[in-house]
Design an enzyme around this catalytic site. Sequence first.
Site, PDB file in Angstrom:
ATOM      1  N   ASN A 113       9.141  -0.725  -5.377  1.00  0.00           N
ATOM      2  CA  ASN A 113       7.727  -0.829  -5.731  1.00  0.00           C
ATOM      3  C   ASN A 113       7.168   0.593  -5.828  1.00  0.00           C
ATOM      4  O   ASN A 113       6.965   1.250  -4.814  1.00  0.00           O
ATOM      5  CB  ASN A 113       7.013  -1.633  -4.627  1.00  0.00           C
ATOM      6  N   TRP A 114       6.965   1.036  -7.058  1.00  0.00           N
ATOM      7  CA  TRP A 114       6.541   2.428  -7.250  1.00  0.00           C
ATOM      8  C   TRP A 114       5.046   2.626  -6.999  1.00  0.00           C
ATOM      9  O   TRP A 114       4.544   3.749  -7.063  1.00  0.00           O
ATOM     10  CB  TRP A 114       6.920   2.902  -8.669  1.00  0.00           C
ATOM     11  N   LYS A 115       4.321   1.550  -6.788  1.00  0.00           N
ATOM     12  CA  LYS A 115       2.874   1.615  -6.506  1.00  0.00           C
ATOM     13  C   LYS A 115       2.155   2.492  -7.538  1.00  0.00           C
ATOM     14  O   LYS A 115       2.574   2.541  -8.682  1.00  0.00           O
ATOM     15  CB  LYS A 115       2.640   2.081  -5.062  1.00  0.00           C
ATOM     16  N   HIS A 134       0.695  -8.537  -2.729  1.00  0.00           N
ATOM     17  CA  HIS A 134       1.000  -7.392  -1.872  1.00  0.00           C
ATOM     18  C   HIS A 134      -0.190  -7.148  -0.939  1.00  0.00           C
ATOM     19  O   HIS A 134      -1.350  -7.303  -1.342  1.00  0.00           O
ATOM     20  CB  HIS A 134       1.285  -6.156  -2.725  1.00  0.00           C
ATOM     21  N   GLU A 187      -1.605  -4.560  -0.026  1.00  0.00           N
ATOM     22  CA  GLU A 187      -2.576  -3.584  -0.536  1.00  0.00           C
ATOM     23  C   GLU A 187      -3.548  -4.251  -1.508  1.00  0.00           C
ATOM     24  O   GLU A 187      -4.723  -3.895  -1.574  1.00  0.00           O
ATOM     25  CB  GLU A 187      -1.840  -2.406  -1.196  1.00  0.00           C
ATOM     26  N   GLU A 240       6.641  -8.608   4.450  1.00  0.00           N
ATOM     27  CA  GLU A 240       6.297  -7.214   4.712  1.00  0.00           C
ATOM     28  C   GLU A 240       5.256  -7.125   5.821  1.00  0.00           C
ATOM     29  O   GLU A 240       4.040  -7.268   5.548  1.00  0.00           O
ATOM     30  CB  GLU A 240       5.725  -6.573   3.443  1.00  0.00           C
ATOM     31  N   GLY A 298       4.695   1.835   4.813  1.00  0.00           N
ATOM     32  CA  GLY A 298       4.309   3.233   4.646  1.00  0.00           C
ATOM     33  C   GLY A 298       4.066   3.976   5.940  1.00  0.00           C
ATOM     34  O   GLY A 298       3.505   5.068   5.941  1.00  0.00           O
ATOM     35  N   SER A 322       8.889   0.276   5.235  1.00  0.00           N
ATOM     36  CA  SER A 322       9.623   1.477   5.644  1.00  0.00           C
ATOM     37  C   SER A 322      11.150   1.327   5.586  1.00  0.00           C
ATOM     38  O   SER A 322      11.861   1.866   6.434  1.00  0.00           O
ATOM     39  CB  SER A 322       9.173   1.919   7.037  1.00  0.00           C
ATOM     40  N   GLY A 363       9.151   0.738  -0.881  1.00  0.00           N
ATOM     41  CA  GLY A 363       8.070   1.533  -1.441  1.00  0.00           C
ATOM     42  C   GLY A 363       8.471   3.003  -1.506  1.00  0.00           C
ATOM     43  O   GLY A 363       9.159   3.441  -2.424  1.00  0.00           O
TER      44      GLY A 363
END
Length: 264
Positions: free
Chosen positions: A10-12, A104, A106, A176, A182, A222, A243
Amino acid sequence: MSRKPIIAGNWKMNLLQSEAKALFDGIKDFAKGFSESQLPGIVIAPTFTSLSAVASEKCNCGAGCDKIAIAAQNCHWKSSGAYTGEVSVEMVKDAGCDYVIIGHSERRQYFSETDEMINLKAKSILAGGLIPIICCGETLEQRESGITDSHIASQIKAALDGISSEDVAKSVIAYEPIWAIGTGKTCDANEANRVIAMIRNVVKEVAGVSAADSIRILYGGSVKPSTIEEQMSKSDIDGALVGGASLTAESFNEIIANTMKVSV
Ligand code: PGA
């Protein structure tokens, strides 16, 4: 039953088109050295603006690199219309996607996405012939107050509501824990496996044994080259949603290589 693992990156909100292409090429070069059956399923999720650029780098050489799949990081459930700033399933499919990440944490946290929206998205993605990667997870506060399992079970039941068993079987779930995203704090592999087995039980309840046996449930939070082997050695963990460590070909390829040591 043996499920083919998936390693998803997931490159966000990172990387310009040229950088995304270069990262994709670095993964492709690695995957070229293997056949499809040797590799886990590889999925990468660039930003909307890099989807087409990355899709145009895909090759047809017949080696494992052909099978790298592309995911969008979000989509809208409506097919078209006055929804400024949104992108439909058909649009991401047209840009080269096979998967869409939904729910997600976020997006739930910063864009107020609800379980109901995530369910609408999942249905629309499946109707469009793509595969949803449905994220779920608990906050640290929820974990500390002992409601991790009930919270996640309710997220999963809501996300899968009204979806046929066949469609559930081909979907992907990513567990997650929010406190592990992160932060460098990985969830203990036994605990991640326990929660994922619990999720599989919920899937069994709502969609039956065969869907529960087939669905791939990934761990995210992570994940690093040094953590993946232990995670992949567990009975119910079918891969990872990565991520930070998916942003260089070196670490992402190492995660794939380490996955191949224990499963595939
Ligand atoms: P992380 O992110 O690997 O950087 O923790 C995982 C994710 O948000 O999918």
